[in-house]
Design a protein around this motif. Structure first.
Motif, mmCIF file in Angstrom:
data_model
loop_
_atom_site.group_PDB
_atom_site.id
_atom_site.type_symbol
_atom_site.label_atom_id
_atom_site.label_comp_id
_atom_site.label_asym_id
_atom_site.label_seq_id
_atom_site.Cartn_x
_atom_site.Cartn_y
_atom_site.Cartn_z
ATOM 1 N N VAL A 132 0.865 -1.176 0.000
ATOM 2 C CA VAL A 132 0.000 0.000 0.000
ATOM 3 C C VAL A 132 0.902 1.226 0.000
ATOM 4 O O VAL A 132 1.709 1.401 0.916
ATOM 5 C CB VAL A 132 -0.937 0.018 1.216
ATOM 6 C CG1 VAL A 132 -1.897 1.210 1.137
ATOM 7 C CG2 VAL A 132 -1.723 -1.291 1.312
ATOM 8 N N VAL A 133 0.780 2.074 -1.029
ATOM 9 C CA VAL A 133 1.700 3.194 -1.197
ATOM 10 C C VAL A 133 0.966 4.529 -1.096
ATOM 11 O O VAL A 133 -0.164 4.666 -1.546
ATOM 12 C CB VAL A 133 2.453 3.120 -2.543
ATOM 13 C CG1 VAL A 133 3.238 1.822 -2.654
ATOM 14 C CG2 VAL A 133 1.506 3.253 -3.723
ATOM 15 N N ASP A 134 1.645 5.479 -0.482
ATOM 16 C CA ASP A 134 1.193 6.877 -0.460
ATOM 17 C C ASP A 134 2.435 7.714 -0.739
ATOM 18 O O ASP A 134 3.189 8.064 0.168
ATOM 19 C CB ASP A 134 0.585 7.218 0.901
ATOM 20 C CG ASP A 134 -0.202 8.530 0.855
ATOM 21 O OD1 ASP A 134 -0.116 9.240 -0.154
ATOM 22 O OD2 ASP A 134 -0.889 8.835 1.853
ATOM 23 N N ALA A 208 -4.008 12.284 -9.042
ATOM 24 C CA ALA A 208 -2.960 11.338 -8.664
ATOM 25 C C ALA A 208 -3.090 10.046 -9.470
ATOM 26 O O ALA A 208 -4.162 9.734 -10.009
ATOM 27 C CB ALA A 208 -3.037 11.026 -7.170
ATOM 28 N N LEU A 209 -2.005 9.307 -9.564
ATOM 29 C CA LEU A 209 -2.054 7.952 -10.114
ATOM 30 C C LEU A 209 -2.575 7.038 -9.023
ATOM 31 O O LEU A 209 -2.010 6.980 -7.923
ATOM 32 C CB LEU A 209 -0.665 7.496 -10.555
ATOM 33 C CG LEU A 209 -0.017 8.253 -11.717
ATOM 34 C CD1 LEU A 209 1.399 7.730 -11.934
ATOM 35 C CD2 LEU A 209 -0.828 8.109 -12.989
ATOM 36 N N LEU A 210 -3.664 6.324 -9.297
ATOM 37 C CA LEU A 210 -4.252 5.413 -8.329
ATOM 38 C C LEU A 210 -3.957 3.985 -8.737
ATOM 39 O O LEU A 210 -4.017 3.640 -9.928
ATOM 40 C CB LEU A 210 -5.759 5.633 -8.219
ATOM 41 C CG LEU A 210 -6.195 7.009 -7.694
ATOM 42 C CD1 LEU A 210 -7.709 7.111 -7.692
ATOM 43 C CD2 LEU A 210 -5.646 7.254 -6.295
ATOM 44 N N PHE A 211 -3.665 3.138 -7.764
ATOM 45 C CA PHE A 211 -3.268 1.756 -8.017
ATOM 46 C C PHE A 211 -4.202 0.814 -7.282
ATOM 47 O O PHE A 211 -4.485 1.006 -6.095
ATOM 48 C CB PHE A 211 -1.830 1.498 -7.560
ATOM 49 C CG PHE A 211 -0.805 2.299 -8.303
ATOM 50 C CD1 PHE A 211 -0.117 1.758 -9.373
ATOM 51 C CD2 PHE A 211 -0.548 3.620 -7.949
ATOM 52 C CE1 PHE A 211 0.813 2.508 -10.067
ATOM 53 C CE2 PHE A 211 0.390 4.372 -8.639
ATOM 54 C CZ PHE A 211 1.070 3.810 -9.694
ATOM 55 N N PRO A 222 -0.865 -2.697 -11.659
ATOM 56 C CA PRO A 222 -1.641 -1.559 -11.208
ATOM 57 C C PRO A 222 -2.551 -1.057 -12.304
ATOM 58 O O PRO A 222 -2.225 -1.103 -13.484
ATOM 59 C CB PRO A 222 -0.569 -0.513 -10.856
ATOM 60 C CG PRO A 222 0.623 -0.923 -11.648
ATOM 61 C CD PRO A 222 0.569 -2.422 -11.727
ATOM 62 N N ALA A 223 -3.722 -0.559 -11.866
ATOM 63 C CA ALA A 223 -4.694 -0.090 -12.837
ATOM 64 C C ALA A 223 -4.219 1.143 -13.579
ATOM 65 O O ALA A 223 -4.738 1.479 -14.625
ATOM 66 C CB ALA A 223 -6.009 0.212 -12.122
#
Length: 392
Positions: A132-134, A208-211, A222-223
């Protein structure tokens, strides 16, 4: 800390927050640790028993790599919660997680290469690892990521977001992970897919890029970007028209030659993981992909990583049926020695030298005086660092 529960195999959570000190900091990554520490450990791993490890603003990439290897070897589910910032090595075009001492000029030596993370997680059973990345990406890295292909390979579920650096270059907060922590502290335990959507909505993630993993698959890319080279399309085809599996090597090599080294390394790690699962450790197939990873590190101009991987390959061969004078063993050691000679970071070279010296003593090779040359260069490195020769 370890929380006892009914499960014989606990889950493991690694909370990693890292960002440069000083003016180069784009996110206050460590501020999320207090919020995550207040969450019951069982919520972080989805198991009744959990081990939680914290790593706040580490100084050295080797320190992070050591912790990663330790948690990656643990049985049971692994969850990695990662807050920090991404920077691009301008020479190699490799994505790095910036650490406390990282600057734009030193990221190659002071940051954690993203493909190291992919490589360490690739050996775990598929579906057992969730990341899980932020993260915040600086301007150059953000442009690089916008091309897609960023991830950790098909064996790892990845959720989260990567945001562009703030317009005013003030340190942002890891709001996505803080939102997750707030939901957990409320007592709610939604599935990870739903939790991801809630956290993204509550943390102002527009732009943002969402994954998130591909729905309907146990694990996937990742999506936000295209699949890793060599990874097959998951769209079903006609039942009576089987499609032969494509050779992944051309796509991986093409990615590496185009400068997409993170993408190429992640793909090779995924294939190695598949070979380990299908054929077992020490198999010809798994060894092949280990050596492919060593070659890719060379193409990425990361001689330290290439040296390390070639030493691992030599060790696998020696633990098998091959002897110290086998040409393939000698070739692996020679390549490790060559890559070690290209390392221009004295600290990194000294870290690898102990294992390389031991390997050279066991596998002297065909080049006369190889061990002496290795020792001489090691002495030179120490002289350069200390200004004086080692005592005899």
């Amino acid at each position: 800390m370890v929380i006892n529960g009914e499960y014989t195999t606990p889950g493991t959570a690694l909370l990693l927050a890292a960002a440069p000190a000083g003016r180069g900091r784009l996110t206050d990554a460590a501020s999320v640790l207090a919020a995550l520490a207040a969450v019951p450990p069982s919520a972080l791993t989805g198991t009744d028993a959990a081990t939680v490890v914290e790593l706040a603003d580490p100084l050295e990439p080797q320190t992070v790599l050591t912790r990663l290897r330790a948690v990656a070897s643990a049985p049971g589910p692994l969850y990695l919660y990662l807050a920090g910032q991404l920077q691009l090595d301008r020479k190699q075009r490799l994505v790095h997680l910036a650490l406390a001492r990282t600057t734009p000029a030193t990221v190659r030596y002071t940051g954690l290469p993203w493909h190291w993370l992919a490589g360490e997680l690739a050996v775990r059973p598929p579906g057992s690892t969730t990341v899980v990345v932020d993260l915040v990406a600086d301007a150059e890295c953000w442009q690089h990521l916008s091309g897609g292909g960023f991830g950790l390979g098909p064996g790892v579920r990845m959720y989260g977001r990567i945001a562009a650096q703030p317009f005013r270059r003030t340190a942002s907060a890891p709001g996505y992970l803080k939102a997750m922590a707030a939901i957990w502290r409320s007592g709610a335990r939604p599935p990870m897919d739903q939790l991801h959507e809630l956290a993204a909505a509550r943390s102002e993630s527009e732009g943002a890029l969402l994954f998130a993993p591909v729905h309907g698959a146990p694990s996937g890319p990742p999506a936000a970007g295209p699949a890793v080279p060599g990874q097959s399309d998951r769209r079903p085809g006609p039942a009576d028209a089987p499609v032969p599996a494509p050779d992944p090597h051309p796509a991986i090599l093409s990615a590496a030659r185009a400068g997409r080294h993170t993408e190429a390394a992640a793909a090779a790690s995924a294939w190695e993981s598949e070979a380990l699962r299908t054929h077992g450790p020490g198999s010809v197939q798994a060894l092949h992909w280990l050596e492919v990873r060593a070659d890719l590190a060379h193409l990425a101009q990361d001689p330290g990583r290439s040296c390390e991987l070639w030493m691992m390959a030599a060790g696998v061969r020696l633990r098998g049926a091959q002897t110290a004078d086998d040409p393939e063993v000698e070739a692996a050691v020679d390549r490790a020695h060559h890559e070690w000679g290209q390392i221009d970071d004295p600290a990194r070279a000294r870290t690898l030298a102990q294992d390389l010296v031991a390997l050279r003593r066991r596998v002297p090779g065909r080049q006369r005086g190889a061990l002496q040359l290795l020792q001489q260069r090691l002495d030179q490195l120490e002289i350069r660092e200390t200004g004086a020769a080692r005592p005899s």
